[in-house]
Motif scaffolding. Structure first.
Motif, mmCIF file in Angstrom:
data_model
loop_
_atom_site.group_PDB
_atom_site.id
_atom_site.type_symbol
_atom_site.label_atom_id
_atom_site.label_comp_id
_atom_site.label_asym_id
_atom_site.label_seq_id
_atom_site.Cartn_x
_atom_site.Cartn_y
_atom_site.Cartn_z
ATOM 1 N N ARG A 3 -26.073 9.987 -20.813
ATOM 2 C CA ARG A 3 -25.075 11.063 -20.799
ATOM 3 C C ARG A 3 -24.062 10.842 -19.674
ATOM 4 N N ASN A 4 -24.558 10.378 -18.541
ATOM 5 C CA ASN A 4 -23.692 10.160 -17.397
ATOM 6 C C ASN A 4 -22.639 9.084 -17.704
ATOM 7 N N GLU A 5 -23.078 8.007 -18.351
ATOM 8 C CA GLU A 5 -22.128 6.943 -18.715
ATOM 9 C C GLU A 5 -21.114 7.449 -19.736
ATOM 10 N N ALA A 6 -21.578 8.214 -20.709
ATOM 11 C CA ALA A 6 -20.674 8.760 -21.728
ATOM 12 C C ALA A 6 -19.656 9.693 -21.082
ATOM 13 N N PHE A 7 -20.110 10.510 -20.143
ATOM 14 C CA PHE A 7 -19.206 11.418 -19.444
ATOM 15 C C PHE A 7 -18.146 10.643 -18.669
ATOM 16 N N LYS A 8 -18.569 9.597 -17.989
ATOM 17 C CA LYS A 8 -17.615 8.789 -17.217
ATOM 18 C C LYS A 8 -16.587 8.134 -18.135
ATOM 19 N N GLN A 9 -17.023 7.665 -19.321
ATOM 20 C CA GLN A 9 -16.083 7.056 -20.261
ATOM 21 C C GLN A 9 -15.080 8.071 -20.774
ATOM 22 N N VAL A 10 -15.548 9.261 -21.113
ATOM 23 C CA VAL A 10 -14.640 10.308 -21.588
ATOM 24 C C VAL A 10 -13.655 10.687 -20.486
ATOM 25 N N LYS A 11 -14.152 10.802 -19.274
ATOM 26 C CA LYS A 11 -13.296 11.155 -18.137
ATOM 27 C C LYS A 11 -12.222 10.080 -17.929
ATOM 28 N N ALA A 12 -12.601 8.812 -18.045
ATOM 29 C CA ALA A 12 -11.644 7.718 -17.882
ATOM 30 C C ALA A 12 -10.594 7.745 -18.991
ATOM 31 N N ILE A 13 -11.019 8.028 -20.218
ATOM 32 C CA ILE A 13 -10.066 8.096 -21.343
ATOM 33 C C ILE A 13 -9.076 9.224 -21.127
ATOM 34 N N LEU A 14 -9.577 10.387 -20.688
ATOM 35 C CA LEU A 14 -8.677 11.526 -20.457
ATOM 36 C C LEU A 14 -7.710 11.262 -19.308
ATOM 37 N N SER A 15 -8.189 10.598 -18.273
ATOM 38 C CA SER A 15 -7.301 10.265 -17.147
ATOM 39 C C SER A 15 -6.201 9.310 -17.603
ATOM 40 N N LYS A 16 -6.569 8.316 -18.408
ATOM 41 C CA LYS A 16 -5.583 7.367 -18.931
ATOM 42 C C LYS A 16 -4.571 8.082 -19.815
ATOM 43 N N LEU A 17 -5.044 9.023 -20.623
ATOM 44 C CA LEU A 17 -4.158 9.795 -21.483
ATOM 45 C C LEU A 17 -3.188 10.634 -20.652
ATOM 46 N N ASP A 18 -3.685 11.256 -19.580
ATOM 47 C CA ASP A 18 -2.808 12.023 -18.689
ATOM 48 C C ASP A 18 -1.721 11.135 -18.097
ATOM 49 N N ARG A 19 -2.107 9.943 -17.656
ATOM 50 C CA ARG A 19 -1.112 9.032 -17.067
ATOM 51 C C ARG A 19 -0.062 8.630 -18.091
ATOM 52 N N ASP A 33 7.702 14.376 -12.393
ATOM 53 C CA ASP A 33 6.894 15.570 -12.154
ATOM 54 C C ASP A 33 5.629 15.197 -11.415
ATOM 55 N N GLU A 34 4.934 16.216 -10.919
ATOM 56 C CA GLU A 34 3.637 15.961 -10.313
ATOM 57 C C GLU A 34 2.657 15.593 -11.415
ATOM 58 N N PRO A 35 1.587 14.912 -11.085
ATOM 59 C CA PRO A 35 0.635 14.492 -12.114
ATOM 60 C C PRO A 35 0.052 15.684 -12.862
ATOM 61 N N ALA A 36 -0.372 15.437 -14.116
ATOM 62 C CA ALA A 36 -0.894 16.500 -14.968
ATOM 63 C C ALA A 36 -2.189 17.075 -14.416
ATOM 64 N N ALA A 37 -2.984 16.289 -13.726
ATOM 65 C CA ALA A 37 -4.257 16.769 -13.187
ATOM 66 C C ALA A 37 -4.153 16.880 -11.667
ATOM 67 N N PRO A 38 -3.914 18.090 -11.137
ATOM 68 C CA PRO A 38 -3.825 18.243 -9.684
ATOM 69 C C PRO A 38 -5.197 18.099 -9.046
ATOM 70 N N ASP A 39 -5.185 17.834 -7.735
ATOM 71 C CA ASP A 39 -6.445 17.732 -7.001
ATOM 72 C C ASP A 39 -7.204 19.043 -7.116
ATOM 73 N N ARG A 40 -8.524 18.944 -7.168
ATOM 74 C CA ARG A 40 -9.335 20.153 -7.302
ATOM 75 C C ARG A 40 -9.173 21.068 -6.086
ATOM 76 N N ALA A 41 -8.944 20.498 -4.920
ATOM 77 C CA ALA A 41 -8.805 21.314 -3.724
ATOM 78 C C ALA A 41 -7.534 22.156 -3.790
ATOM 79 N N GLN A 42 -6.492 21.658 -4.449
ATOM 80 C CA GLN A 42 -5.228 22.379 -4.529
ATOM 81 C C GLN A 42 -5.154 23.298 -5.739
#
Length: 87
Positions: A3-19, A33-42
């Protein structure tokens, strides 16, 4: 695949899509513009919308509703259920 590997792959795909979306937007508008996914702290959690104020209604000519007596049998209007058929 765990599950952890699958989650990491999905996360990587979504990050690439955002870029790629950000790059396409930059090409189309010419604005960086600023990136689509802002830092969690902000990032701030979304706030619930304020409820709309309820308009004041005039009082009902029938008054307030009264609770039904749970001991009374349910009877349809105009029915003769529960009435004696002797006159």
């Amino acid at each position: 695949m765990s599950r952890n590997e699958a989650f990491k792959q999905v996360k990587a795909i979504l990050s690439k899509l955002d870029r790629s979306i950000d790059e396409a937007r930059k090409k189309r508008t010419g604005v960086d513009d600023e990136p689509a996914a802002p830092d969690r702290a902000q990032a701030q959690p979304p706030r619930a919308p304020e409820p709309a104020p309820t308009p004041a209604r005039p009082p009902s000519p029938f008054g307030r509703a009264k609770p039904l007596d749970p001991n009374r049998r349910m009877q349809a209007p105009g029915s003769t259920a529960g009435q004696s058929d002797r006159s």
